[in-house]
Scaffold this active site. Structure first.
Site: not given
Ligand code: PRP
Ligand code: URA
Length: 215
Positions: A114, A206
C-alpha cells in the site's frame, strides 16, 4: 550557514559541505561505514540551522579575569525523535552538539503493497509536550511516514514540531505541507520525484538498508 527557501516553511541547506557530503551519500559505491558517518556528519551540520531560533537569556559569569555578561540557552527545551530505522542514523550527529537533549523513538515502516506507513513502536520522553520536538528521517518520499509521525506527536499534545530530513521529494513536501502546515521542514536537497515504487529519484536508494547493511 546559508539556506534556500523553497517556501516559507521549507528550508534547503545549500552549504557546500552539506552538498558535498550528500553527493558522497548518493554514490552507490559508498559503503555502510562511510554512509553511516556521512549521515551523522550532515545531521550535525544541519543542527546549527535547525536550532537557529532557540531563545537566549543573558547571565553573568565569572571568568578568571572578571565578570562577563553573556548568553545561554533559555526557553523551551528540545527533544529529537528519529523515525525507525533510518532516522537513527541522524541521532549521534545531533547529540554531539546537544548532549542533553532527550530522545524519543517512533517505529514506522512503509507497507510495500500500500506504501502507507504502519506504526510498530512509540516511546517519547515523559515531558515531551513541554519540548520542541525535531523529527528525524533521512528520506521524505511520499510523506506518508513523516505525516503519520507528526500526527502521533500531535496526539500526544506536542505542538512545536520540526521535521529534519536529508533528501526530500516534492510529493513528500506537498503532503506534509498539506497535512501539517504548521511544521517547518529542513532538508539538504529536493530531488526530482518518485519512481513507481515510491523511491526518490535520483535519491540514494534505501536509507535504512544502506545505514545498517541489510542489503
Ligand atoms: C523509509 C524512510 C522513511 C520512509 C519514507 O523507511 O526512512 O521513513 O521510508 O517514505 P515515505 O515518505 O514514502 O513514507 P522504511 O519504510 O523503508 O523503513 P526502514 O527505515 O525500517 O527501512
Ligand atoms: N525510503 C528510502 O529509504 N528511500 C527512498 O528513496 C524512499 C523511501
Amino acid at each position: 550557514m546559508t539556506f534556500e527557501k523553497y517556501d516559507e516553511m521549507v528550508f534547503i541547506f545549500d552549504h557546500p559541505l552539506i552538498q558535498h557530503k550528500v553527493s558522497l551519500l548518493r554514490d552507490k559505491n559508498t559503503d555502510t561505514k562511510e554512509f553511516r558517518e556521512l549521515v551523522s556528519e550532515i545531521a550535525m551540520l544541519m543542527t546549527y540551522e535547525v536550532t537557529r531560533d532557540m531563545p537566549l537569556k543573558e547571565v553573568e559569569i565569572e571568568t578568571p579575569i572578571g565578570m562577563a555578561k553573556t548568553n545561554i540557552l533559555s526557553g523551551k527545551k528540545m527533544g529529537i525523535v528519529p523515525i525507525l530505522r533510518a532516522g537513527l542514523g541522524m541521532v549521534d550527529g545531533m547529540l554531539n552538539l546537544m548532549p542533553m537533549i532527550k530522545v524519543g523513538h517512533i517505529g514506522l515502516y512503509r507497507d510495500h503493497e500500500t506504501l502507507e506507513p504502519v506504526e510498530y513502536y512509540c516511546k517519547l520522553p515523559d515531558d515531551a509536550s513541554e519540548r520542541e520536538m525535531v523529527l528525524l528521517d533521512p528520506m521524505l518520499a511520499t510523506g506518508g511516514s513523516a505525516s503519520a509521525a507528526i500526527g502521533f506527536l500531535k496526539k500526544r499534545d506536542i505542538t512545536q514540531i520540526k521535521l529534519m530530513c536529508l533528501i526530500a521529494a516534492p510529493e513528500g513536501i506537498a503532503r506534509v505541507r498539506k497535512t501539517h502546515p504548521d511544521v517547518q521542514i529542513f532538508c539538504a536537497c529536493v530531488d526530482k520525484g518518485l519512481n513507481s515504487n515510491a523511491y526518490i529519484v535520483p535519491g540514494l536508494g534505501d536509507a535504512g538498508d544502506r545505514l545498517f547493511g541489510t542489503k
